[in-house]
Design a protein around this motif. Structure first.
Motif, short mmCIF file in Angstrom:
data_model
loop_
_atom_site.label_atom_id
_atom_site.label_comp_id
_atom_site.label_asym_id
_atom_site.label_seq_id
_atom_site.Cartn_x
_atom_site.Cartn_y
_atom_site.Cartn_z
N GLY A 106 0.79 -1.34 -0.07
CA GLY A 106 0.15 0.03 0.06
C GLY A 106 0.90 1.19 -0.01
N ARG A 107 1.86 1.26 0.80
CA ARG A 107 2.69 2.42 0.87
C ARG A 107 3.50 2.42 -0.72
N ARG A 108 3.76 1.53 -1.14
CA ARG A 108 4.47 1.60 -2.58
C ARG A 108 3.60 2.04 -3.57
N LEU A 109 2.14 1.61 -3.44
CA LEU A 109 1.36 2.19 -4.38
C LEU A 109 1.16 3.73 -4.01
N ILE A 110 0.99 4.29 -2.79
CA ILE A 110 0.92 5.38 -2.55
C ILE A 110 1.98 6.24 -2.93
N GLY A 111 3.23 5.89 -2.98
CA GLY A 111 4.49 6.63 -3.02
C GLY A 111 4.96 7.53 -2.01
N ALA A 112 6.04 8.22 -2.11
CA ALA A 112 6.77 9.00 -0.95
C ALA A 112 5.89 10.14 -0.40
N THR A 113 5.94 10.41 0.85
CA THR A 113 5.00 11.73 1.35
C THR A 113 5.30 12.92 0.81
N ASN A 114 6.41 13.41 0.32
CA ASN A 114 6.52 14.69 -0.33
C ASN A 114 6.48 14.16 -1.93
N PRO A 115 5.46 14.77 -2.61
CA PRO A 115 5.13 14.54 -4.18
C PRO A 115 6.51 14.86 -4.94
N LEU A 116 7.29 15.59 -4.62
CA LEU A 116 8.36 15.68 -5.29
C LEU A 116 9.27 14.84 -5.39
N GLU A 117 9.23 13.61 -4.35
CA GLU A 117 9.98 12.51 -4.42
C GLU A 117 9.16 11.20 -4.72
N ALA A 118 7.82 11.40 -5.06
CA ALA A 118 6.90 10.34 -5.14
C ALA A 118 7.19 10.18 -6.65
N GLN A 119 7.48 8.82 -7.32
CA GLN A 119 7.64 8.39 -8.47
C GLN A 119 6.26 8.52 -9.28
N PRO A 120 6.40 9.05 -10.46
CA PRO A 120 5.30 8.76 -11.57
C PRO A 120 4.80 7.17 -11.38
N GLY A 121 3.53 7.10 -11.46
CA GLY A 121 2.90 5.69 -11.51
C GLY A 121 2.45 5.59 -9.89
N THR A 122 2.89 6.22 -9.15
CA THR A 122 2.55 6.38 -7.65
C THR A 122 1.16 7.16 -7.47
N ILE A 123 0.45 6.68 -6.51
CA ILE A 123 -0.86 7.64 -6.33
C ILE A 123 -0.19 9.28 -6.15
N ARG A 124 0.58 9.47 -5.20
CA ARG A 124 1.01 10.86 -5.05
C ARG A 124 1.75 11.34 -6.12
N GLY A 125 2.82 10.52 -6.74
CA GLY A 125 3.55 11.02 -8.01
C GLY A 125 2.75 11.24 -9.13
N ASP A 126 1.45 10.92 -9.32
CA ASP A 126 0.53 11.11 -10.31
C ASP A 126 -0.53 12.08 -10.03
N PHE A 127 -0.75 12.40 -8.77
CA PHE A 127 -2.05 13.40 -8.83
C PHE A 127 -1.79 14.42 -7.70
N CYS A 128 -0.56 14.67 -7.21
CA CYS A 128 -0.39 16.13 -6.29
C CYS A 128 1.00 16.53 -6.34
N ILE A 129 1.06 17.68 -5.88
CA ILE A 129 2.20 18.43 -6.04
C ILE A 129 2.75 18.73 -4.63
N SER A 130 2.20 18.90 -3.61
CA SER A 130 2.40 19.51 -2.55
C SER A 130 2.28 18.58 -1.17
N VAL A 131 3.44 18.72 -0.37
CA VAL A 131 3.25 17.63 0.98
C VAL A 131 2.40 17.85 1.80
N GLY A 132 1.76 19.13 1.96
CA GLY A 132 0.49 19.64 2.57
C GLY A 132 -0.61 19.38 2.19
N ARG A 133 -0.76 18.91 0.96
CA ARG A 133 -2.00 18.42 0.40
C ARG A 133 -1.54 16.90 -0.73
N ASN A 134 -1.27 15.88 -0.07
CA ASN A 134 -0.84 14.60 -0.65
C ASN A 134 -1.87 13.76 -0.72
N ILE A 135 -3.20 14.05 -0.41
CA ILE A 135 -4.42 13.40 -0.82
C ILE A 135 -4.56 11.94 -0.29
#
Ligand code: ADP
Length: 171
Positions: A106-135
């Motif tokens: 689940g953590r892998r699907l979600i991606g890193a806490t900071n969207p800047l470090e979240a890989q494309p393909g992860t939920i955060r990597g694909d859908f957000c840009i801010s650590v304070g709004r990481n969905i």
């Protein structure tokens, strides 16, 4: 011995068996709800092969949000985080997902806490840009999953059911 099954039942964790069939707490945060991402997030867990065993829309109380994030008390963003989760501008979609290694996966699907470090393909990597709004939130360990499922759900809200196609997902 008659008392054995009862004992085994008492030992059973709400988060399942570590490294086996686990359960994890996943929540779409209010920004994810506002941005119509509930379906997308559910779809990613469903199509990966996981089973939804509890779900509800909830505006958490301050007490619940503070308990959920108690490890972050004292961090400069803590108050803002609690306010964001509890505002009621949109509900949190609280869920429990079940399956093999679902906590780590689940953590892998979600991606890193900071969207800047979240890989494309992860939920955060694909859908957000801010650590304070990481969905989205996902439990980061077995202990967190136990704590968080217990905080957000009563035992009777977590439903046990079998996949009709289980043998096609887990061998
Ligand atoms: P995760 O949600 O990936 O487990 P943490 O437990 O470290 O990450 O943080 C919990 C949540 O707190 C994050 O998902 C994010 O919403 C918020 N958060 C973390 N760091 C910051 C920050 N520097 N500024 C604002 N919010 C933050």
């Amino acid at each position: 011995i008659k008392s054995q099954p009862a004992h085994a039942e008492a030992q059973k964790s709400i988060a399942g068996v570590p490294g086996g069939i686990e359960r994890t707490f996943i929540a779409v945060k209010p920004d994810g709800t506002q941005r119509f991402l509930i379906g997308e997030i559910i779809k990613r867990f469903e199509t990966k092969g996981y089973k939804l065993v509890a779900i509800k829309a909830i505006v958490p109380s301050r007490t619940l949000a503070e308990k959920h994030y108690e490890d972050l008390k004292g961090r400069p963003f803590f108050n803002g985080l609690v306010k964001y989760m509890t505002s009621g501008a949109a509900p949190v979609i609280a869920m429990v997902w079940e399956g093999k290694d679902v906590i780590r996966q689940g953590r892998r699907l979600i991606g890193a806490t900071n969207p800047l470090e979240a890989q494309p393909g992860t939920i955060r990597g694909d859908f957000c840009i801010s650590v304070g709004r990481n969905i989205i939130h996902g439990s980061d360990s077995f202990e967190s999953a136990e704590k968080e499922i217990g905080l957000w759900f009563g035992k009777s809200e977590v439903i046990e059911w079998e996949f009709g196609n289980a043998e096609w997902v887990t061998a």
